[in-house]
Write an enzyme that holds these catalytic residues in place. Structure first.
Site, short mmCIF file in Angstrom:
data_model
loop_
_atom_site.label_atom_id
_atom_site.label_comp_id
_atom_site.label_asym_id
_atom_site.label_seq_id
_atom_site.Cartn_x
_atom_site.Cartn_y
_atom_site.Cartn_z
N VAL A 62 16.97 53.23 51.46
CA VAL A 62 18.03 52.17 51.73
C VAL A 62 19.34 52.39 52.37
O VAL A 62 19.89 53.56 51.93
CB VAL A 62 18.21 51.77 50.08
N CYS A 63 19.97 51.37 53.19
CA CYS A 63 21.24 51.65 53.80
C CYS A 63 22.13 50.54 53.35
O CYS A 63 21.76 49.79 52.31
CB CYS A 63 21.11 52.18 55.21
N TYR A 64 22.92 50.04 54.23
CA TYR A 64 23.97 48.84 54.01
C TYR A 64 23.03 47.81 54.17
O TYR A 64 23.23 46.74 53.45
CB TYR A 64 25.11 48.96 54.82
N GLY A 66 19.87 47.50 56.43
CA GLY A 66 18.51 47.86 56.81
C GLY A 66 18.40 48.23 58.18
O GLY A 66 17.38 48.41 58.88
N PHE A 91 21.05 47.49 50.93
CA PHE A 91 21.49 47.37 49.80
C PHE A 91 22.24 45.95 49.40
O PHE A 91 22.20 45.51 48.46
CB PHE A 91 22.50 48.31 49.45
#
Length: 105
Positions: A62-64, A66, A91
Site C-alpha cells: 500500500v502506498c498513497y 497505488g 491508502f
C-alpha cells in the site's frame, strides 16, 4: 518472470486467510492513519521483513495512490514471494471506503 498482481480495496477488505499488509508511505503519514493490521515497510526494515515473512504469505503493498506500490510489489516479488499485490488506489482509496486506524489511539 517475477511479477505482482493488482488488487482492489474491496478485495483487500474481504481477504480470507493470512495476509501481510505493508504500508510504504512515510512514517508520519503512517502514524496519522493506516489500514488495520498494516505494518510500515521502509529501507530500514525491508531486510527483516524479507527474512521473517514466509514466502507463501500473500503480501499487499500500500502506498498513497497505488503508483509507487507497483514498483515495491515488483521488488518484493523478486525476493521469492509467491503472491504479491499492489493495492489499486492506495491508502487514499482505502480511507474513502474503509475504517482507518489512527496511530494516536
Amino acid at each position: 518472470m517475477t511479477t505482482f498482481s493488482h488488487i482492489s480495496v474491496e478485495d483487500v477488505a474481504n481477504f480470507n486467510g493470512d495476509v501481510a499488509i505493508v504500508d510504504i508511505r512515510d512514517p508520519q503519514s503512517y502514524a496519522n492513519g493506516h489500514m488495520p493490521n498494516a505494518a510500515p515497510l521502509n529501507n530500514d526494515n525491508f531486510a527483516t521483513f524479507i527474512e521473517h515473512t514466509p514466502k507463501d504469505t500473500p503480501v499487499v503493498v500500500v502506498c498513497y495512490h497505488g503508483i509507487s506500490s507497483q514498483q515495491a510489489a515488483r521488488v518484493i516479488a523478486e525476493q521469492g514471494f509467491n503472491t504479491v499485490y499492489s493495492m489499486d488506489g492506495g491508502f487514499e482509496a482505502w480511507r474513502l471506503a474503509q475504517p482507518v486506524e489512527s496511530g494516536l489511539s
